[in-house]
Design a protein around this motif. Structure first.
Motif, PDB file in Angstrom:
ATOM      1  N   MET A  53      49.507 -19.762 -15.987  1.00 12.61           N
ATOM      2  CA  MET A  53      49.966 -18.737 -15.049  1.00 12.61           C
ATOM      3  C   MET A  53      49.179 -17.446 -15.248  1.00 12.61           C
ATOM      4  O   MET A  53      48.773 -17.118 -16.359  1.00 12.61           O
ATOM      5  N   ARG A  54      48.963 -16.719 -14.171  1.00 13.62           N
ATOM      6  CA  ARG A  54      48.139 -15.513 -14.219  1.00 13.62           C
ATOM      7  C   ARG A  54      48.959 -14.225 -14.251  1.00 13.62           C
ATOM      8  O   ARG A  54      48.459 -13.157 -13.976  1.00 13.62           O
ATOM      9  N   GLY A  55      50.234 -14.312 -14.540  1.00 13.87           N
ATOM     10  CA  GLY A  55      51.017 -13.105 -14.697  1.00 13.87           C
ATOM     11  C   GLY A  55      51.322 -12.380 -13.410  1.00 13.87           C
ATOM     12  O   GLY A  55      51.348 -11.150 -13.375  1.00 13.87           O
ATOM     13  N   LEU A  56      51.575 -13.118 -12.337  1.00 17.64           N
ATOM     14  CA  LEU A  56      51.887 -12.491 -11.045  1.00 17.64           C
ATOM     15  C   LEU A  56      53.391 -12.483 -10.764  1.00 17.64           C
ATOM     16  O   LEU A  56      53.805 -12.133  -9.657  1.00 17.64           O
ATOM     17  N   GLU A  57      54.184 -12.823 -11.779  1.00 16.22           N
ATOM     18  CA  GLU A  57      55.620 -13.005 -11.556  1.00 16.22           C
ATOM     19  C   GLU A  57      56.319 -11.768 -11.016  1.00 16.22           C
ATOM     20  O   GLU A  57      57.296 -11.877 -10.286  1.00 16.22           O
ATOM     21  N   ASP A  58      55.857 -10.593 -11.357  1.00 17.16           N
ATOM     22  CA  ASP A  58      56.521  -9.367 -10.917  1.00 17.16           C
ATOM     23  C   ASP A  58      55.812  -8.687  -9.749  1.00 17.16           C
ATOM     24  O   ASP A  58      56.117  -7.539  -9.428  1.00 17.16           O
ATOM     25  N   LYS A  59      54.877  -9.391  -9.117  1.00 14.06           N
ATOM     26  CA  LYS A  59      54.079  -8.765  -8.063  1.00 14.06           C
ATOM     27  C   LYS A  59      54.455  -9.283  -6.681  1.00 14.06           C
ATOM     28  O   LYS A  59      54.852 -10.434  -6.505  1.00 14.06           O
ATOM     29  N   THR A  60      54.324  -8.385  -5.714  1.00 12.87           N
ATOM     30  CA  THR A  60      54.482  -8.756  -4.313  1.00 12.87           C
ATOM     31  C   THR A  60      53.123  -8.641  -3.645  1.00 12.87           C
ATOM     32  O   THR A  60      52.428  -7.632  -3.796  1.00 12.87           O
ATOM     33  N   VAL A  61      52.753  -9.686  -2.915  1.00  7.42           N
ATOM     34  CA  VAL A  61      51.422  -9.773  -2.311  1.00  7.42           C
ATOM     35  C   VAL A  61      51.550 -10.009  -0.816  1.00  7.42           C
ATOM     36  O   VAL A  61      52.274 -10.913  -0.384  1.00  7.42           O
ATOM     37  N   LEU A  62      50.839  -9.222  -0.037  1.00  8.63           N
ATOM     38  CA  LEU A  62      50.739  -9.438   1.408  1.00  8.63           C
ATOM     39  C   LEU A  62      49.446 -10.177   1.688  1.00  8.63           C
ATOM     40  O   LEU A  62      48.362  -9.710   1.305  1.00  8.63           O
ATOM     41  N   GLY A 111      47.362  -0.574  -7.469  1.00  5.35           N
ATOM     42  CA  GLY A 111      47.284  -1.684  -6.524  1.00  5.35           C
ATOM     43  C   GLY A 111      45.960  -2.426  -6.538  1.00  5.35           C
ATOM     44  O   GLY A 111      44.998  -2.035  -7.201  1.00  5.35           O
ATOM     45  N   THR A 112      45.945  -3.512  -5.782  1.00 11.84           N
ATOM     46  CA  THR A 112      44.759  -4.349  -5.658  1.00 11.84           C
ATOM     47  C   THR A 112      44.526  -4.683  -4.195  1.00 11.84           C
ATOM     48  O   THR A 112      45.457  -5.097  -3.494  1.00 11.84           O
ATOM     49  N   ILE A 113      43.288  -4.507  -3.759  1.00 13.76           N
ATOM     50  CA  ILE A 113      42.880  -4.878  -2.409  1.00 13.76           C
ATOM     51  C   ILE A 113      41.821  -5.968  -2.528  1.00 13.76           C
ATOM     52  O   ILE A 113      40.803  -5.780  -3.201  1.00 13.76           O
ATOM     53  N   ILE A 114      42.080  -7.105  -1.899  1.00 10.36           N
ATOM     54  CA  ILE A 114      41.139  -8.227  -1.913  1.00 10.36           C
ATOM     55  C   ILE A 114      40.780  -8.541  -0.469  1.00 10.36           C
ATOM     56  O   ILE A 114      41.652  -8.881   0.335  1.00 10.36           O
ATOM     57  N   ASN A 115      39.501  -8.412  -0.142  1.00 11.06           N
ATOM     58  CA  ASN A 115      39.048  -8.671   1.208  1.00 11.06           C
ATOM     59  C   ASN A 115      38.247  -9.968   1.254  1.00 11.06           C
ATOM     60  O   ASN A 115      37.422 -10.232   0.374  1.00 11.06           O
ATOM     61  N   ILE A 116      38.508 -10.764   2.279  1.00  7.01           N
ATOM     62  CA  ILE A 116      37.804 -12.033   2.442  1.00  7.01           C
ATOM     63  C   ILE A 116      36.631 -11.826   3.396  1.00  7.01           C
ATOM     64  O   ILE A 116      36.812 -11.507   4.566  1.00  7.01           O
ATOM     65  N   SER A 117      35.438 -11.993   2.869  1.00  5.28           N
ATOM     66  CA  SER A 117      34.224 -11.886   3.668  1.00  5.28           C
ATOM     67  C   SER A 117      33.696 -13.300   3.921  1.00  5.28           C
ATOM     68  O   SER A 117      34.469 -14.214   4.211  1.00  5.28           O
ATOM     69  N   SER A 118      32.411 -13.490   3.791  1.00  4.49           N
ATOM     70  CA  SER A 118      31.789 -14.789   4.005  1.00  4.49           C
ATOM     71  C   SER A 118      30.393 -14.751   3.415  1.00  4.49           C
ATOM     72  O   SER A 118      29.743 -13.695   3.409  1.00  4.49           O
ATOM     73  N   ASP A 119      29.920 -15.895   2.935  1.00  2.10           N
ATOM     74  CA  ASP A 119      28.537 -15.925   2.485  1.00  2.10           C
ATOM     75  C   ASP A 119      27.563 -15.756   3.642  1.00  2.10           C
ATOM     76  O   ASP A 119      26.384 -15.464   3.430  1.00  2.10           O
ATOM     77  N   PHE A 165      41.335 -12.429  -8.812  1.00  2.00           N
ATOM     78  CA  PHE A 165      41.253 -11.009  -8.487  1.00  2.00           C
ATOM     79  C   PHE A 165      42.633 -10.352  -8.433  1.00  2.00           C
ATOM     80  O   PHE A 165      42.762  -9.151  -8.679  1.00  2.00           O
ATOM     81  N   ALA A 166      43.663 -11.116  -8.099  1.00  2.00           N
ATOM     82  CA  ALA A 166      45.021 -10.559  -8.010  1.00  2.00           C
ATOM     83  C   ALA A 166      45.665 -10.386  -9.373  1.00  2.00           C
ATOM     84  O   ALA A 166      46.665  -9.679  -9.499  1.00  2.00           O
ATOM     85  N   SER A 167      45.090 -11.007 -10.388  1.00  2.00           N
ATOM     86  CA  SER A 167      45.721 -11.047 -11.705  1.00  2.00           C
ATOM     87  C   SER A 167      45.227  -9.944 -12.623  1.00  2.00           C
ATOM     88  O   SER A 167      44.238  -9.263 -12.349  1.00  2.00           O
ATOM     89  N   GLU A 168      45.912  -9.824 -13.756  1.00  2.00           N
ATOM     90  CA  GLU A 168      45.501  -8.862 -14.776  1.00  2.00           C
ATOM     91  C   GLU A 168      44.174  -9.242 -15.410  1.00  2.00           C
ATOM     92  O   GLU A 168      43.512  -8.402 -16.024  1.00  2.00           O
TER      93      GLU A 168
END
Length: 254
Positions: free
Chosen positions: A1-10, A135-143, A231-234
């Motif tokens: 597990m990556r320790g996301l138990e207390d996080k809310t993700v959109l 916070g964390t912002i993860i953007n999906i691009s493309s190769d 990327f979402a994890s610690e």
């Protein structure tokens, strides 16, 4: 597990395809996932799958191309559950030669693939800064953004904008302890890709890519979800402004 138990993700555009796999993976890792889509039926289907798998989620129906709608969505999620991470995944593509493509299609491609991610990033960043959330912002691009792709000129241009935008945002928001990173998938086996392969040009371009991938296959949505989970994890707490290619080695540029 990556320790996301207390996080809310959109996760935007998580009603199907890559977005659905991202939502499921993050829920599996313990996060509460806000499933966003413009299609309520698709969003509810993803939420039901997450529930069946023992995860927690809520639906967040909104058009990512509407900035005020995204502000409202972020505010509602934050008030209900808090918000720690946004994954700007919603996107769309069409395989056409640039000289044959209707300019109206350019607007659709840019609005969803670039401005939609800017809208989500701005709405989330406002929340992170105003509340002091790391916070964390993860953007999906493309190769396609990194090396170009025939038949995808405007799509590649919009996704290239995502990379430049995210790198700049990472510099601006570092003082607020907000990390901003990009996942850049190569060709993936998704409902959208299968739809694009129904045209002769789409099949010619996408059908020939598999043989060029050193690992011998197209990406599965779950492959991209794993990169997002990192990327979402610690584990990625000291990583910002970076682009992670998930292409099976199809692209190996710096």
């Amino acid at each position: 597990m990556r320790g996301l138990e207390d996080k809310t993700v959109l996760v935007t555009g998580s009603g199907r395809g890559i977005g659905r796999s991202i939502a499921r993976r993050l829920a599996e890792e313990g996060a509460t996932v806000a499933v966003n889509d413009i299609d309520e039926a698709n969003a509810r289907e993803t939420a039901d799958i997450i529930a069946d798998e023992g995860g927690d989620s809520l639906t967040a129906i909104a058009d990512v191309t509407d900035f005020e709608a995204m502000q409202t969505t972020v505010r509602d999620i934050a008030e209900a559950e808090g918000l720690d991470v946004i994954v700007n995944n919603a996107g769309w593509d069409r395989i056409e030669w640039f000289l044959d493509q209707d300019p109206d299609v350019w607007d659709d491609l840019i609005d969803l693939n670039l401005k939609g991610q800017m809208n989500g990033s701005r709405a989330a960043a406002e929340h992170f800064v105003e509340t002091g959330t790391s916070g964390t912002i993860i953007n999906i691009s493309s190769d396609a953004a990194r090396v170009g792709s025939s038949g995808e000129a405007v799509y590649a241009g919009a996704k290239g904008g995502v990379i430049s935008f995210t790198k700049t945002l990472a510099r601006e928001l570092a003082r607020n302890d907000v990390n901003c990173n990009v996942v850049a998938p190569g060709p993936a086996d998704t409902p959208l890709t299968r739809e694009m392969r129904e045209t002769d040009l789409g099949e010619k371009i996408l059908g020939g890519m598999t043989g060029q991938v050193p690992l011998g296959r197209m990406a599965e949505p779950e492959d991209i979800a794993g990169a997002v989970a990192f990327f979402a994890s610690e584990d990625a707490s000291f990583v910002t402004g970076q682009v992670l290619s998930v292409s099976g080695g199809l692209t190996m540029t710096d």
